[in-house]
Design a protein around this motif. Structure first.
Motif, PDB file in Angstrom:
ATOM      1  N   ALA A  67      -4.869   0.887  -5.707  1.00  0.00           N
ATOM      2  CA  ALA A  67      -3.631   1.603  -5.978  1.00  0.00           C
ATOM      3  C   ALA A  67      -3.162   2.372  -4.743  1.00  0.00           C
ATOM      4  CB  ALA A  67      -3.817   2.559  -7.152  1.00  0.00           C
ATOM      5  N   CYS A  68      -4.105   2.967  -4.013  1.00  0.00           N
ATOM      6  CA  CYS A  68      -3.746   3.728  -2.823  1.00  0.00           C
ATOM      7  C   CYS A  68      -3.268   2.821  -1.695  1.00  0.00           C
ATOM      8  CB  CYS A  68      -4.932   4.586  -2.371  1.00  0.00           C
ATOM      9  SG  CYS A  68      -5.214   6.025  -3.415  1.00  0.00           S
ATOM     10  N   SER A  69      -3.814   1.624  -1.601  1.00  0.00           N
ATOM     11  CA  SER A  69      -3.322   0.664  -0.613  1.00  0.00           C
ATOM     12  C   SER A  69      -1.893   0.243  -0.945  1.00  0.00           C
ATOM     13  CB  SER A  69      -4.238  -0.563  -0.566  1.00  0.00           C
ATOM     14  OG  SER A  69      -5.484  -0.235   0.012  1.00  0.00           O
ATOM     15  N   GLU A  70      -1.631   0.084  -2.240  1.00  0.00           N
ATOM     16  CA  GLU A  70      -0.274  -0.244  -2.679  1.00  0.00           C
ATOM     17  C   GLU A  70       0.677   0.902  -2.345  1.00  0.00           C
ATOM     18  OE1 GLU A  70       2.127  -1.267  -6.838  1.00  0.00           O
ATOM     19  OE2 GLU A  70      -0.068  -1.370  -6.787  1.00  0.00           O
ATOM     20  N   MET A  71       0.226   2.139  -2.580  1.00  0.00           N
ATOM     21  CA  MET A  71       1.037   3.311  -2.274  1.00  0.00           C
ATOM     22  C   MET A  71       1.294   3.414  -0.769  1.00  0.00           C
ATOM     23  SD  MET A  71       0.347   7.347  -3.182  1.00  0.00           S
ATOM     24  CE  MET A  71      -0.512   6.866  -4.671  1.00  0.00           C
ATOM     25  N   TYR A  72       0.293   3.088   0.024  1.00  0.00           N
ATOM     26  CA  TYR A  72       0.433   3.101   1.481  1.00  0.00           C
ATOM     27  C   TYR A  72       1.548   2.141   1.916  1.00  0.00           C
ATOM     28  CZ  TYR A  72      -0.698   2.018   6.371  1.00  0.00           C
ATOM     29  OH  TYR A  72      -0.629   1.799   7.729  1.00  0.00           O
ATOM     30  N   ASP A  73       1.535   0.931   1.367  1.00  0.00           N
ATOM     31  CA  ASP A  73       2.567  -0.065   1.709  1.00  0.00           C
ATOM     32  C   ASP A  73       3.955   0.434   1.323  1.00  0.00           C
ATOM     33  OD1 ASP A  73       0.612  -1.758   2.663  1.00  0.00           O
ATOM     34  OD2 ASP A  73       0.422  -2.882   0.797  1.00  0.00           O
ATOM     35  N   ILE A  74       4.044   1.128   0.184  1.00  0.00           N
ATOM     36  CA  ILE A  74       5.329   1.667  -0.266  1.00  0.00           C
ATOM     37  C   ILE A  74       5.839   2.714   0.715  1.00  0.00           C
ATOM     38  CG2 ILE A  74       6.437   3.095  -2.044  1.00  0.00           C
ATOM     39  CD1 ILE A  74       4.586   1.632  -4.087  1.00  0.00           C
ATOM     40  N   TYR A  75       4.959   3.613   1.145  1.00  0.00           N
ATOM     41  CA  TYR A  75       5.345   4.622   2.137  1.00  0.00           C
ATOM     42  C   TYR A  75       5.883   3.952   3.409  1.00  0.00           C
ATOM     43  CZ  TYR A  75       3.531   8.955   0.006  1.00  0.00           C
ATOM     44  OH  TYR A  75       3.326  10.058  -0.779  1.00  0.00           O
ATOM     45  N   ILE A  76       5.162   2.970   3.890  1.00  0.00           N
ATOM     46  CA  ILE A  76       5.572   2.291   5.132  1.00  0.00           C
ATOM     47  C   ILE A  76       6.952   1.664   4.961  1.00  0.00           C
ATOM     48  CG2 ILE A  76       5.070   0.358   6.675  1.00  0.00           C
ATOM     49  CD1 ILE A  76       3.227   2.721   7.122  1.00  0.00           C
ATOM     50  N   GLU A  77       7.172   0.967   3.852  1.00  0.00           N
ATOM     51  CA  GLU A  77       8.456   0.293   3.625  1.00  0.00           C
ATOM     52  C   GLU A  77       9.606   1.298   3.532  1.00  0.00           C
ATOM     53  OE1 GLU A  77       7.858  -2.036   0.146  1.00  0.00           O
ATOM     54  OE2 GLU A  77       6.462  -3.435   1.098  1.00  0.00           O
ATOM     55  N   ILE A  78       9.395   2.376   2.787  1.00  0.00           N
ATOM     56  CA  ILE A  78      10.452   3.382   2.622  1.00  0.00           C
ATOM     57  C   ILE A  78      10.750   4.081   3.943  1.00  0.00           C
ATOM     58  CG2 ILE A  78      10.979   5.615   1.554  1.00  0.00           C
ATOM     59  CD1 ILE A  78       9.613   4.630  -0.978  1.00  0.00           C
TER      60      ILE A  78
END
Length: 348
Positions: A331-342
């Motif tokens: 879940a945290c890896s998914e959240m990391y990717d979201i931060y990068i994209e935003i």
């Protein structure tokens, strides 16, 4: 000579008193290291109920000691490698005091059980996989109550876990399969028609999990994610809001970093926090491990310094290392990717 004798006696008394004072106190060590998850009275919580009579009766002190020492990597239970053997033994004694009338099983932990691995795999699939996972990955969820979604009231342990395999002897695994754990979903398969050889086959198959790939914490160096924007502060904030909404997040609050720290007139207006949330994602993450709430909802801080605007967010992958939860890592890896994209979209 008498003076020397008195001096020696005084030293002996001092040594005895010091040793007594330094003796580990199991109740205090348990309260500090174990009570939060297992309950101060051992009734359970995030961790299993240690005062459960069938648990106390079916495990020996060796199993308890090894569990504390090695933990369960990736399954919330940490390894207490910083405690001395004396301290761990003191905790074990305290755990036994939670159910003082229960006599623990005596096991030959050096005994290696042989069995038909192929038949054991078949029997495991038929009798064990539903709770412990097809590949021994364990039950889903965190804790032993129904306050959060989980498969069973007490989570079935991961049998392919390095900590479990280091703590549980063949005899202990066989005993548990044979007699079960009253008060938990673990049935007594020795009373359900499984003969001794079939149980040995299952034990032999479970031991093959030692050859499987074990969980390792995510290797991340940076505690934060930082990017620079080519836009001014106000425009960067607006870009960030649009980028978050574009990723199906709701912007829930915007505030100055120093809001609440100083009177409004004295606050530095060049540092702004943007809070945003996808409630479906937050619910899923908290169901995996409620401790993730320490760094949710998502937030990015924008700071202007010498005309340059930087965007900074905590690195979720860095944070996940502290929680010993393999599901939370995902879940945290998914959240990391979201931060990068935003963040990347906001600065382009």
């Amino acid at each position: 000579m008498p003076r020397f004798k008195h001096f020696s006696t005084a030293l002996l008394l001092l040594f005895t008193a010091t040793t007594s004072l330094a003796a580990p106190k199991g109740d205090l060590l348990y309260e500090k290291n174990c009570g939060t998850c297992h309950g101060l009275d051992g009734s359970g919580g995030v961790g299993v109920p240690l005062s459960l009579p069938s648990f106390q009766a079916s495990v020996d002190d060796h199993f308890l000691f090894q569990n504390i020492r090695y933990g369960r990597p990736g399954r919330v239970m940490p390894a207490f490698s910083d405690l001395s053997d004396a301290q761990v033994n003191a905790i074990v004694r305290h755990i036994r005091s939670l159910a003082p009338h229960i006599k623990p099983v005596v096991l030959d932990n050096s005994k290696v059980i042989s069995g038909d691995i192929i038949n054991g795999k078949k029997l495991y699939s038929e009798n064990c996989g539903q709770c412990h996972g097809a590949n021994g990955e364990g039950g889903h969820g965190t804790g032993v109550t129904f306050s959060r979604p989980r498969d069973l009231p007490i989570i079935a342990p991961a049998l392919n876990n390095a900590g479990f395999l280091a703590a549980a002897s063949d005899e202990m695994i066989r005993h548990t399969i044979t007699y079960g754990r009253q008060g938990t979903p673990m049935q007594a398969f020795g009373r359900k028609g499984q003969n001794e050889q079939e149980i040995n086959d299952i034990v032999a198959y479970i031991r093959t999990f030692e050859n499987s790939k074990h969980w390792q914490p995510v290797a991340v160096d940076e505690a934060t994610i930082t990017m620079e924007s080519e836009y001014g502060l106000e425009e960067s904030v607006e870009n960030l809001k649009r980028a978050a909404v574009g990723k199906n997040f709701k912007v829930i609050r915007i505030q100055n970093l120093e809001d609440g720290m100083f009177p409004e007139a004295e606050q530095d207006k060049r540092s702004i926090i943007v809070y945003f949330c996808n409630f479906s994602f937050v619910n899923r993450a908290i169901n995996i491990d409620p401790r993730v709430g320490l760094f949710l909802p998502c937030r990015i801080t924008l700071t202007e310094h010498d005309g340059v605007v930087s965007l900074t967010a905590i690195n979720p992958r860095y944070m996940s290392r502290f929680y010993n939860n393999s599901e939370l890592d995902e879940a945290c890896s998914e959240m990391y990717d979201i931060y990068i994209e935003i963040m990347e979209e906001a600065i382009l």
